[in-house]
Design an enzyme around this catalytic site. Structure first.
Site, PDB file in Angstrom:
ATOM      1  N   THR A  24       0.952  -1.123  -0.067  1.00  0.00           N
ATOM      2  CA  THR A  24      -0.082  -0.163   0.029  1.00  0.00           C
ATOM      3  C   THR A  24       0.940   1.162   0.174  1.00  0.00           C
ATOM      4  OG1 THR A  24      -0.033  -0.225   2.409  1.00  0.00           O
ATOM      5  CG2 THR A  24      -2.192  -1.076   0.981  1.00  0.00           C
ATOM      6  N   THR A  75      -0.438  -3.418  11.255  1.00  0.00           N
ATOM      7  CA  THR A  75      -1.461  -3.125   9.981  1.00  0.00           C
ATOM      8  C   THR A  75      -0.357  -3.798   8.860  1.00  0.00           C
ATOM      9  OG1 THR A  75      -2.337  -1.223  10.530  1.00  0.00           O
ATOM     10  CG2 THR A  75      -2.535  -1.855   8.196  1.00  0.00           C
ATOM     11  N   THR A 117      -8.306  11.470   1.259  1.00  0.00           N
ATOM     12  CA  THR A 117      -8.602  12.658   0.655  1.00  0.00           C
ATOM     13  C   THR A 117      -7.822  13.418  -0.550  1.00  0.00           C
ATOM     14  OG1 THR A 117      -7.830  13.917   2.339  1.00  0.00           O
ATOM     15  CG2 THR A 117     -10.149  13.541   2.407  1.00  0.00           C
TER      16      THR A 117
END
Length: 397
Positions: free
Chosen positions: A150, A187, A397
């Protein structure tokens, strides 16, 4: 491309772009397939909120007939309700059908943004494309390792070769993780494959011990996420390794996991330092881990390192609120090889030398020594700087 990796035998890999990510250059779906039925076990997040793939894997593990894993990145498939579970199971069914096995023999993992449904038409076409590219080559392995990333800046791979009773076996690990990293697990997704023959119950114990020494000893900001998964596969045939014969494999698996864990901490978002925290001399290892974790997750310690400020009082005070009983005179602390605090008393040191150590070294070492017992722990974390705040302030965002 790295060609020195010693890959476990009997596995094939693929990594493709399926469209979860808008950038066509970003691989976002990976397949790992064992050519023969394999023992499989896992260790998962301890968060009460868990992603659909974690639920599916928990239902299916441990087992002795696993055939593969399907992984997507860019979408966590977490907090997605009944549809999320249906999508996760659909991913395993499609991969299994293409490989020629039952859906229950496949596992699934996802990573990325929470709270969004998977674009299943894209995922389904990606799985079909990945099956057509399955290969045992290093290049295909690298594609799979890249497809799970990611915000990572690089792939994370570790391999070992060991000899047990005259036979050579291989341990291959790859992982992703750069933020939302906190113990139990982090994570992160991590996959460890071996061609050694191991019973499922032994593989489960081996995986848990490896996690305790590695992925449960890293922290970026202490955030235990929804998708954390460590999956182990062992596809060796013949008599299963037992007792003392398992020891070399356990050591190799732990070493692979520790290397991957360090790589995750070193690749933390915006980090400029990898910090190794060594704690020794407490009543037991659990106490040492609590102290190390408190220091690792202190924003004041992490920002001091980022700013090359040898403010050792922040380290000592973090140890003091870790919930472990000790007296000040039972603690000493080093920064690198500089003794800053001895038996409860500050020591003279040159602040400019200590600051230069922090400024000029990518990897730094904090050592805390107590006088209460033999408990010890090595923990890895990173500094906290401007780029981490920017990246996570703008993540969706």
């Amino acid at each position: 491309m790295t060609t020195s990796w010693s890959l476990a035998h009997g596995y094939r890999y693929a990594g493709v772009h399926c469209g979860i990510r808008p950038d066509p250059e970003r691989l976002d779906l990976a397949l790992v397939v064992s050519d023969t039925p394999a023992a499989a076990a896992g260790v998962f997040t301890q968060n009460r909120v868990v992603a659909a793939p974690v639920r599916v894997c928990r239902e299916r593990l441990p087992r002795g007939d696993a055939r593969g894993i399907v992984i997507c990145s860019g979408n966590a498939n977490a907090c997605t309700g009944a549809r999320g579970l249906e999508d996760a199971r659909r991913m395993t069914a499609l991969a299994a059908e293409a490989v020629g096995c039952r859906a229950e023999e496949f596992l699934v993992c996802s990573t990325g943004v929470i709270g969004r449904h998977l674009p299943m038409p894209a995922v389904e076409s990606g799985i079909r494309a990945a099956v057509g590219r399955l290969d045992a080559s290093v290049q295909s392995f690298e594609h799979a390792a890249r497809a799970i990333l990611t915000t990572d800046t690089r792939i994370k791979v570790s391999t070992r070769a060991i000899t047990v009773q005259g036979t050579e076996y291989h341990v291959t690990g790859f992982a992703k993780g750069a933020a939302m990293i906190g113990p139990n697990l982090a994570t992160m997704l991590a996959f460890v494959l071996t061609d050694a023959p191991v019973a499922p119950k032994d593989l489960k114990s081996l995986a848990r011990r490896a996690a305790e020494q590695s992925f449960n000893c890293i922290s970026v900001e202490g955030h235990t996420s929804t998708n954390d998964s460590l999956l182990f596969f062992a596809n060796g045939t013949g008599a299963k390794l037992e007792r003392e014969a398992l020891a070399p494999l356990e050591d190799a698996a732990a070493a692979v996991c520790m290397e991957l864990a360090r790589d995750i901490a070193a690749d933390a978002e915006g980090a400029s330092h990898l910090i190794t925290i060594s704690v020794e001399g407490l009543g037991d290892d659990a106490e040492a881990r609590r102290v190390a974790k408190a220091v690792a997750e202190s924003a004041l310690v992490k920002t001091a390192v980022f700013g090359a400020d040898p403010n050792w009082g922040r380290v000592v005070s973090a140890a003091g609120y870790a919930g472990v009983t000790f007296e000040e005179e039972q603690l000493s602390m080093w920064l690198g090889d500089m003794l800053l605090y001895h038996a409860g008393t500050p020591q003279p040191f040159d602040p400019s030398t200590a600051s230069a150590y922090l400024k000029n070294n990518r990897e730094i070492h904090l050592r805390l020594r107590f006088t209460l017992g033999t408990g010890r722990c090595t923990f890895w974390t990173c500094d906290l700087g401007y780029e981490y705040v920017r990246l996570n302030a703008e993540y969706t965002t």
